[in-house]
Motif scaffolding. Structure first.
Motif, PDB file in Angstrom:
ATOM      1  N   ARG A 231      46.967  -8.976  -4.161  1.00 44.71           N
ATOM      2  CA  ARG A 231      46.087  -9.244  -5.142  1.00 44.71           C
ATOM      3  C   ARG A 231      45.969  -9.528  -6.810  1.00 44.71           C
ATOM      4  O   ARG A 231      44.977  -9.804  -6.956  1.00 44.71           O
ATOM      5  CB  ARG A 231      46.288  -7.373  -5.547  1.00 44.71           C
ATOM      6  CG  ARG A 231      46.227  -6.311  -4.339  1.00 44.71           C
ATOM      7  CD  ARG A 231      45.940  -4.583  -5.189  1.00 44.71           C
ATOM      8  NE  ARG A 231      46.022  -4.318  -4.318  1.00 44.71           N
ATOM      9  CZ  ARG A 231      45.814  -2.761  -4.308  1.00 44.71           C
ATOM     10  NH1 ARG A 231      44.927  -2.348  -5.079  1.00 44.71           N
ATOM     11  NH2 ARG A 231      46.599  -1.923  -3.223  1.00 44.71           N
TER      12      ARG A 231
ATOM     13  N   ARG B 288      39.563 -14.051  -1.122  1.00 42.78           N
ATOM     14  CA  ARG B 288      38.721 -12.437  -1.199  1.00 42.78           C
ATOM     15  C   ARG B 288      37.776 -13.114  -2.562  1.00 42.78           C
ATOM     16  O   ARG B 288      38.615 -13.930  -3.649  1.00 42.78           O
ATOM     17  CB  ARG B 288      39.611 -11.779  -1.532  1.00 42.78           C
ATOM     18  CG  ARG B 288      40.456 -11.127   0.262  1.00 42.78           C
ATOM     19  CD  ARG B 288      41.276  -9.742   0.142  1.00 42.78           C
ATOM     20  NE  ARG B 288      42.189  -9.459  -0.713  1.00 42.78           N
ATOM     21  CZ  ARG B 288      42.145  -8.735  -1.517  1.00 42.78           C
ATOM     22  NH1 ARG B 288      41.313  -7.565  -2.040  1.00 42.78           N
ATOM     23  NH2 ARG B 288      43.533  -8.904  -2.712  1.00 42.78           N
ATOM     24  N   ALA B 289      36.648 -12.975  -3.232  1.00 44.69           N
ATOM     25  CA  ALA B 289      35.987 -12.845  -4.032  1.00 44.69           C
ATOM     26  C   ALA B 289      36.343 -11.539  -5.482  1.00 44.69           C
ATOM     27  O   ALA B 289      36.296 -12.378  -6.196  1.00 44.69           O
ATOM     28  CB  ALA B 289      34.464 -12.167  -3.721  1.00 44.69           C
ATOM     29  N   SER B 290      36.868 -10.887  -5.187  1.00 40.01           N
ATOM     30  CA  SER B 290      37.409  -9.208  -5.538  1.00 40.01           C
ATOM     31  C   SER B 290      38.971  -9.878  -6.601  1.00 40.01           C
ATOM     32  O   SER B 290      39.524  -9.706  -7.442  1.00 40.01           O
ATOM     33  CB  SER B 290      37.976  -8.527  -5.037  1.00 40.01           C
ATOM     34  OG  SER B 290      39.412  -8.968  -4.187  1.00 40.01           O
ATOM     35  N   LEU B 291      38.650 -10.849  -6.067  1.00 36.81           N
ATOM     36  CA  LEU B 291      40.543 -12.010  -6.496  1.00 36.81           C
ATOM     37  C   LEU B 291      40.084 -12.403  -7.976  1.00 36.81           C
ATOM     38  O   LEU B 291      39.389 -13.046  -8.297  1.00 36.81           O
ATOM     39  CB  LEU B 291      41.016 -13.576  -5.700  1.00 36.81           C
ATOM     40  CG  LEU B 291      41.813 -12.696  -4.437  1.00 36.81           C
ATOM     41  CD1 LEU B 291      42.389 -13.908  -3.355  1.00 36.81           C
ATOM     42  CD2 LEU B 291      43.500 -11.902  -4.906  1.00 36.81           C
ATOM     43  N   PRO B 292      41.771 -12.184  -9.325  1.00 37.23           N
ATOM     44  CA  PRO B 292      40.613 -12.813 -10.686  1.00 37.23           C
ATOM     45  C   PRO B 292      40.976 -14.073 -10.596  1.00 37.23           C
ATOM     46  O   PRO B 292      41.944 -14.779  -9.279  1.00 37.23           O
ATOM     47  CB  PRO B 292      42.220 -12.145 -11.416  1.00 37.23           C
ATOM     48  CG  PRO B 292      43.187 -11.897 -10.054  1.00 37.23           C
ATOM     49  CD  PRO B 292      42.556 -11.404  -8.625  1.00 37.23           C
TER      50      PRO B 292
END
Length: 244
Positions: free
Chosen positions: A17, A85-89
Motif C-alpha cells: 500500500r 497503482r495510481a493510489s500509491l503515495p
C-alpha cells in the motif's frame, strides 16, 4: 535470522500500500526506509525454469501485458513492465519486474528475506539459488501447504507456513513444530486460534496481513512476535514503546 528483534516487522510485497508491489524499486524503498526488518516477495516460474518475482499467475493485474506468467521465457520477461497503482503515495515509474536471482543478489546478506513459492515445483530450483549464495539462514521460504514446508525443511531451508483464518479453526499447529521455523497466521483469525498457534512451540508466529495499528496491537497482545504488513511506514510511526 538470529539477529531479528523481539518484534519483527515485515514489508509484505515490499509494503504493497506504500510502494509498487514485488518491484525492485519498492523493495529498495522499503529497505532504505528501515521500517521493516524483513522484505517479503512472491515467486513464480517461467516456462524455461527461470524464477521471477510475481504474485499472480497472470500478468494482467500488475503489468501492462496479459496472459500467464508461466507462458513466458526469460527473454520475454525482460520486455514486461510493471504498472504502478495510481493510489500509491508518491511518484513511481514503470519498470521491469525482477527475477528472484536479482533480488537475492541485491538484498541477500543485507536483510532477512521472505519468499513465497507460489509454484511448489520450483522449490528445488529456489533452494539452489538460496544455497549457492549462502543465504540458508536468512531467507524464509513460505507456503500454505505443510508438505511443501516439510520439503523446504528437508532441503535445509528456513520453512515458513501460512494459514488462513478458516484453516486455523481446524489446525493443530503443534504437529508442524519439527519442521516449521515460522508460522504465519491470519490476523483475522479468532483470538483462541491465534493463541493456540502461539502456544504450539513453533519458534516464531507472525500475523498477516496487518494494515492498521489496532490489528497490530491485537496480534501482539495475543503473543505474536511479528507483523507482516502492507503499510510498514505507517505502523512504524505508530509503534508503541517496547515493541522492538
Amino acid at each position: 535470522m538470529a539477529a531479528l528483534p523481539r518484534v519483527t516487522y515485515v514489508a509484505h510485497r515490499g509494503g504493497a500500500r506504500e510502494v509498487p508491489e514485488n518491484s525492485m524499486s519498492g523493495l529498495m524503498a522499503a529497505y532504505a526506509r528501515g521500517t521493516a526488518q524483513v522484505l517479503d516477495f512472491d515467486t513464480r516460474m517461467l516456462r524455461d525454469g527461470t524464477l521471477v518475482v510475481m504474485h499472480d499467475p497472470t500478468l494482467n493485474r500488475t503489468t501492462f501485458a496479459g496472459g500467464a506468467v508461466r507462458g513466458l521465457n526469460v527473454r520475454e520477461w525482460q520486455g514486461m513492465r510493471l504498472r504502478p497503482r495510481a493510489s500509491l503515495p508518491g511518484s513511481w515509474r514503470s519498470e521491469r519486474p525482477p527475477t528472484v536471482a536479482e533480488v537475492l543478489d541485491r538484498f541477500g546478506g543485507r536483510i532477512v528475506l521472505m519468499v513465497e513459492a507460489k509454484d511448489p515445483r520450483s522449490l528445488e530450483r529456489l533452494a539452489g539459488l538460496i544455497r549457492s549464495r549462502g543465504l540458508t539462514r536468512s531467507v524464509f521460504v513460505n507456503s500454505n501447504d505443510p508438505a511443501v514446508a516439510r520439503h523446504a525443511h528437508r532441503l535445509g531451508l528456513l520453512a515458513q507456513l501460512w494459514r488462513s483464518a478458516e484453516q486455523l479453526r481446524r489446525d493443530r499447529p503443534e504437529r508442524w513444530r519439527p519442521f516449521v521455523d515460522l508460522l504465519d497466521v491470519d490476523v483475522n483469525a479468532r483470538d483462541a486460534d491465534l493463541a493456540r498457534a502461539v502456544r504450539s512451540g513453533i519458534p516464531r508466529v507472525w500475523a498477516h496481513t496487518v494494515v492498521t495499528p489496532r490489528q497490530r496491537d491485537r496480534a501482539l497482545a495475543l503473543g505474536c512476535d511479528g507483523v507482516i504488513t502492507d503499510t510498514p511506514g505507517r505502523l512504524a510511526r505508530g509503534r508503541g514503546p517496547g515493541r522492538g
